[in-house]
Write a protein that holds these residues in place. Sequence first.
Motif, PDB file in Angstrom:
ATOM      1  N   SER A 197       0.820  -1.219   0.000  1.00  0.00           N
ATOM      2  CA  SER A 197       0.000   0.000   0.000  1.00  0.00           C
ATOM      3  C   SER A 197       0.854   1.269   0.000  1.00  0.00           C
ATOM      4  O   SER A 197       0.341   2.365  -0.226  1.00  0.00           O
ATOM      5  CB  SER A 197      -0.944   0.003   1.214  1.00  0.00           C
ATOM      6  N   ALA A 198       2.159   1.149   0.247  1.00  0.00           N
ATOM      7  CA  ALA A 198       3.026   2.337   0.288  1.00  0.00           C
ATOM      8  C   ALA A 198       3.614   2.591  -1.096  1.00  0.00           C
ATOM      9  O   ALA A 198       3.777   1.657  -1.887  1.00  0.00           O
ATOM     10  CB  ALA A 198       4.146   2.118   1.293  1.00  0.00           C
ATOM     11  N   PRO A 199       3.966   3.830  -1.409  1.00  0.00           N
ATOM     12  CA  PRO A 199       4.572   4.099  -2.718  1.00  0.00           C
ATOM     13  C   PRO A 199       6.010   3.593  -2.792  1.00  0.00           C
ATOM     14  O   PRO A 199       6.663   3.434  -1.759  1.00  0.00           O
ATOM     15  CB  PRO A 199       4.549   5.630  -2.809  1.00  0.00           C
ATOM     16  N   ALA A 200       6.482   3.333  -4.013  1.00  0.00           N
ATOM     17  CA  ALA A 200       7.880   2.932  -4.207  1.00  0.00           C
ATOM     18  C   ALA A 200       8.771   3.980  -3.565  1.00  0.00           C
ATOM     19  O   ALA A 200       8.548   5.185  -3.708  1.00  0.00           O
ATOM     20  CB  ALA A 200       8.180   2.816  -5.692  1.00  0.00           C
ATOM     21  N   GLY A 201       9.769   3.513  -2.815  1.00  0.00           N
ATOM     22  CA  GLY A 201      10.677   4.435  -2.139  1.00  0.00           C
ATOM     23  C   GLY A 201      10.245   4.761  -0.721  1.00  0.00           C
ATOM     24  O   GLY A 201      10.962   5.459   0.002  1.00  0.00           O
ATOM     25  N   ALA A 202       9.092   4.257  -0.296  1.00  0.00           N
ATOM     26  CA  ALA A 202       8.633   4.404   1.091  1.00  0.00           C
ATOM     27  C   ALA A 202       8.709   5.851   1.571  1.00  0.00           C
ATOM     28  O   ALA A 202       9.027   6.118   2.727  1.00  0.00           O
ATOM     29  CB  ALA A 202       9.436   3.471   2.007  1.00  0.00           C
ATOM     30  N   GLN A 203       8.417   6.773   0.659  1.00  0.00           N
ATOM     31  CA  GLN A 203       8.416   8.216   0.977  1.00  0.00           C
ATOM     32  C   GLN A 203       9.708   8.637   1.688  1.00  0.00           C
ATOM     33  O   GLN A 203       9.695   9.448   2.605  1.00  0.00           O
ATOM     34  CB  GLN A 203       7.190   8.579   1.809  1.00  0.00           C
ATOM     35  N   GLY A 204      10.818   8.017   1.266  1.00  0.00           N
ATOM     36  CA  GLY A 204      12.123   8.485   1.762  1.00  0.00           C
ATOM     37  C   GLY A 204      12.734   7.632   2.859  1.00  0.00           C
ATOM     38  O   GLY A 204      13.866   7.910   3.290  1.00  0.00           O
ATOM     39  N   LEU A 205      12.053   6.580   3.313  1.00  0.00           N
ATOM     40  CA  LEU A 205      12.663   5.711   4.334  1.00  0.00           C
ATOM     41  C   LEU A 205      13.615   4.714   3.662  1.00  0.00           C
ATOM     42  O   LEU A 205      13.297   4.147   2.619  1.00  0.00           O
ATOM     43  CB  LEU A 205      11.603   4.914   5.095  1.00  0.00           C
ATOM     44  N   THR A 206      14.769   4.493   4.288  1.00  0.00           N
ATOM     45  CA  THR A 206      15.732   3.501   3.776  1.00  0.00           C
ATOM     46  C   THR A 206      16.112   2.575   4.918  1.00  0.00           C
ATOM     47  O   THR A 206      16.526   3.038   5.991  1.00  0.00           O
ATOM     48  CB  THR A 206      17.007   4.211   3.265  1.00  0.00           C
ATOM     49  N   PHE A 207      15.969   1.279   4.673  1.00  0.00           N
ATOM     50  CA  PHE A 207      16.233   0.281   5.715  1.00  0.00           C
ATOM     51  C   PHE A 207      17.480  -0.512   5.359  1.00  0.00           C
ATOM     52  O   PHE A 207      17.583  -1.076   4.264  1.00  0.00           O
ATOM     53  CB  PHE A 207      15.018  -0.655   5.797  1.00  0.00           C
ATOM     54  N   LEU A 208      18.456  -0.547   6.274  1.00  0.00           N
ATOM     55  CA  LEU A 208      19.606  -1.448   6.124  1.00  0.00           C
ATOM     56  C   LEU A 208      19.287  -2.690   6.962  1.00  0.00           C
ATOM     57  O   LEU A 208      19.096  -2.588   8.169  1.00  0.00           O
ATOM     58  CB  LEU A 208      20.895  -0.791   6.635  1.00  0.00           C
ATOM     59  N   PRO A 209      19.235  -3.865   6.333  1.00  0.00           N
ATOM     60  CA  PRO A 209      18.644  -5.041   7.025  1.00  0.00           C
ATOM     61  C   PRO A 209      19.614  -5.828   7.902  1.00  0.00           C
ATOM     62  O   PRO A 209      19.378  -7.004   8.147  1.00  0.00           O
ATOM     63  CB  PRO A 209      18.182  -5.897   5.833  1.00  0.00           C
ATOM     64  N   TYR A 210      20.671  -5.223   8.416  1.00  0.00           N
ATOM     65  CA  TYR A 210      21.738  -6.010   9.062  1.00  0.00           C
ATOM     66  C   TYR A 210      21.354  -6.460  10.475  1.00  0.00           C
ATOM     67  O   TYR A 210      22.098  -6.246  11.446  1.00  0.00           O
ATOM     68  CB  TYR A 210      23.035  -5.202   9.088  1.00  0.00           C
ATOM     69  N   LEU A 211      20.198  -7.110  10.612  1.00  0.00           N
ATOM     70  CA  LEU A 211      19.658  -7.443  11.933  1.00  0.00           C
ATOM     71  C   LEU A 211      20.471  -8.532  12.635  1.00  0.00           C
ATOM     72  O   LEU A 211      20.506  -8.591  13.862  1.00  0.00           O
ATOM     73  CB  LEU A 211      18.193  -7.893  11.796  1.00  0.00           C
ATOM     74  N   ASP A 212      21.096  -9.415  11.867  1.00  0.00           N
ATOM     75  CA  ASP A 212      21.937 -10.471  12.446  1.00  0.00           C
ATOM     76  C   ASP A 212      23.409 -10.228  12.134  1.00  0.00           C
ATOM     77  O   ASP A 212      24.185 -11.169  11.960  1.00  0.00           O
ATOM     78  CB  ASP A 212      21.502 -11.841  11.889  1.00  0.00           C
ATOM     79  N   GLY A 213      23.827  -8.940  12.055  1.00  0.00           N
ATOM     80  CA  GLY A 213      25.149  -8.645  11.505  1.00  0.00           C
ATOM     81  C   GLY A 213      25.040  -8.829   9.998  1.00  0.00           C
ATOM     82  O   GLY A 213      23.944  -9.032   9.465  1.00  0.00           O
ATOM     83  N   GLU A 214      26.152  -8.746   9.263  1.00  0.00           N
ATOM     84  CA  GLU A 214      26.068  -9.027   7.823  1.00  0.00           C
ATOM     85  C   GLU A 214      27.327  -9.728   7.333  1.00  0.00           C
ATOM     86  O   GLU A 214      28.396  -9.612   7.923  1.00  0.00           O
ATOM     87  CB  GLU A 214      25.786  -7.732   7.028  1.00  0.00           C
ATOM     88  N   ARG A 215      27.101 -10.518   6.293  1.00  0.00           N
ATOM     89  CA  ARG A 215      28.205 -11.293   5.690  1.00  0.00           C
ATOM     90  C   ARG A 215      28.688 -10.641   4.400  1.00  0.00           C
ATOM     91  O   ARG A 215      29.886 -10.612   4.133  1.00  0.00           O
ATOM     92  CB  ARG A 215      27.691 -12.708   5.430  1.00  0.00           C
ATOM     93  N   THR A 216      27.762 -10.144   3.574  1.00  0.00           N
ATOM     94  CA  THR A 216      28.128  -9.420   2.347  1.00  0.00           C
ATOM     95  C   THR A 216      27.259  -8.177   2.268  1.00  0.00           C
ATOM     96  O   THR A 216      26.053  -8.304   2.043  1.00  0.00           O
ATOM     97  CB  THR A 216      27.900 -10.266   1.073  1.00  0.00           C
ATOM     98  N   PRO A 217      27.803  -6.972   2.523  1.00  0.00           N
ATOM     99  CA  PRO A 217      29.208  -6.707   2.842  1.00  0.00           C
ATOM    100  C   PRO A 217      29.615  -7.311   4.193  1.00  0.00           C
ATOM    101  O   PRO A 217      28.764  -7.552   5.040  1.00  0.00           O
ATOM    102  CB  PRO A 217      29.277  -5.171   2.888  1.00  0.00           C
ATOM    103  N   ASN A 218      30.933  -7.536   4.325  1.00  0.00           N
ATOM    104  CA  ASN A 218      31.452  -8.221   5.512  1.00  0.00           C
ATOM    105  C   ASN A 218      31.446  -7.286   6.715  1.00  0.00           C
ATOM    106  O   ASN A 218      32.424  -6.628   7.021  1.00  0.00           O
ATOM    107  CB  ASN A 218      32.864  -8.731   5.190  1.00  0.00           C
ATOM    108  N   LEU A 219      30.292  -7.217   7.394  1.00  0.00           N
ATOM    109  CA  LEU A 219      30.109  -6.340   8.556  1.00  0.00           C
ATOM    110  C   LEU A 219      29.467  -7.169   9.677  1.00  0.00           C
ATOM    111  O   LEU A 219      28.307  -6.976  10.035  1.00  0.00           O
ATOM    112  CB  LEU A 219      29.187  -5.162   8.186  1.00  0.00           C
ATOM    113  N   PRO A 220      30.237  -8.137  10.237  1.00  0.00           N
ATOM    114  CA  PRO A 220      29.624  -9.085  11.177  1.00  0.00           C
ATOM    115  C   PRO A 220      29.024  -8.430  12.411  1.00  0.00           C
ATOM    116  O   PRO A 220      28.096  -8.983  13.008  1.00  0.00           O
ATOM    117  CB  PRO A 220      30.791 -10.011  11.547  1.00  0.00           C
ATOM    118  N   ASP A 221      29.545  -7.255  12.795  1.00  0.00           N
ATOM    119  CA  ASP A 221      29.035  -6.620  14.024  1.00  0.00           C
ATOM    120  C   ASP A 221      28.029  -5.516  13.737  1.00  0.00           C
ATOM    121  O   ASP A 221      27.604  -4.813  14.661  1.00  0.00           O
ATOM    122  CB  ASP A 221      30.209  -6.043  14.831  1.00  0.00           C
TER     123      ASP A 221
END
Length: 465
Positions: free
Chosen positions: A310-334
């Motif tokens: 129901s939201a427009p493309a681009g979420a009206q300017g919100l950007t989510f980085l999904p690194y909830l469990d750390g990240e592997r690619t890019p290599n940002l484990p913490d």
Amino acid sequence: MTLVAGVDSSTQGTKVVVRRADTGALVREGRAKHPEGTEIDPEHWWTALLSAAESGLLDGVAAIGVAAQQHGMVALDGDGRVVRPALLWNDTRSATAAADLVTELGGPKAWAEAVGTVPVASLTVTKLRWLAEHEPDNSRRVERVLLPHDWLTWRLTGCGEAVTDRGDASGTGYYAPDRGEYCPDLLRLAFGREVGTPRVAAPFEPGPAVDATGLPPIGVVSAGTGDNMAAALGLDVRPGDVVVSLGTSGTAFAATDAATADPSGQVAGFADATGRFLPLVCTLNAARALTAGAAMLGVGLEEFDALARSAPAGAQGLTFLPYLDGERTPNLPDATGRIDGMTRANLAPPNIARAVVEGMLCGLADAVDALAGEGVPVRRILLIGGGARSRAVRTIAPQIFGRTVTVPEPGEYVADGAARQAAWALAGTAPAWEPRLAEDHEAAPVPEVRDRYAAARESLRSAVA
Ligand SMILES: Nc1ncnc2c1ncn2[C@@H]1O[C@H](COP(=O)(O)OP(=O)(O)O)[C@@H](O)[C@H]1O
Ligand SMILES: O=C(CO)[C@@H](O)[C@H](O)COP(=O)(O)O
């Protein structure tokens, strides 16, 4: 009618399919959950397999194959007992060990040249180093190291000879897929000494019969493989196909004739289950970013989906980085997740849901770009895994990937690949299974979403550097 079975023992659960060996038609299926956590006693995989296969699911099956989550370290003592719970691919405690190993061998290029992959915390080789450093008593007892699918196959066949395949072996960090050999020098570097490793079976080699209490007699157990390799087999991928799988992990991969060796560490140079190669990029945050987003908004997955659509493309300017469990690619484990761009006007559940879906997909769009950067042709994107069951994901994906996204009919493609391997091992030739139905999703690309995501990613990267 000859029947074959395929098992997918992935992070969150076990799925078993039984298919006709001649046509590939689905006959029956079963499933069971695994406990949460990034370390697990392998016995839970075994009981999940028995539970998924109960009520005669495997009766009359002539051959079975097991695919499982890659990289997990199953360390066994001289009596074949596990010395500690298996450390899984998504356990990031060996991140320092990974960085140390990269330096000790002479840098990322040296690893890419040796085994096709630059170690990150997911790889088995880093878990061995962690074990040697942190649990010396357990470490002294280790005689053999298996992967999850190796261990399950070994249990199925009565704990005789342990075998693996080149696909799963290529994810250890101590097996060179281009040469088809283990690297004892890398085992010594990581663990201080050599340990036993399973024999690498030839693709489609027929193994021995099932020999396990609680299961019916099954004449052939194929060598099995890693879950991503099995998905490639289940989908029968062709040159130009790039698979994007949204399970616990997010993966993008393709089957190629030539091995890859990416010194940037983004693309892992794995082997596939057929004798070819499987360049692959893996993220730690895929379908569970959606479930976490839904939980945060206090809604179920269906309502979350409707909110995102129901939201427009681009979420009206919100950007989510999904690194909830750390990240592997890019290599940002913490790293941790982040929502950027919040204003009083845009902070609303539909935009949050949309931003979560877009952010998760942007991580996978980066993965597809990394594959293309290694010369992998990208003519078609095939979207699979639990996350592909979301309508929001299917409709937003072409906007983020900037191309048509093909979604095969919902199914268990990892378990299907394991069943196909079993059928191949049984017959000695490739089974001509009917192609699966697929739906194409198209939409105009929205490049500004990826631009904003890239800016947020780089800002986080420089903040933690
Ligand atoms: N309709 C849906 N919308 C969003 N996520 C879903 C949906 N259906 C399943 N999932 C998620 O997919 C994940 C399971 O996907 P799967 O590919 O089976 O993972 P794995 O192989 O890692 O166990 C779970 O996190 C589940 O919540
Ligand atoms: O580590 C990788 C690939 O390198 C993961 O893809 C694991 O193989 C786990 O897979 P899922 O449970 O997400 O299917």
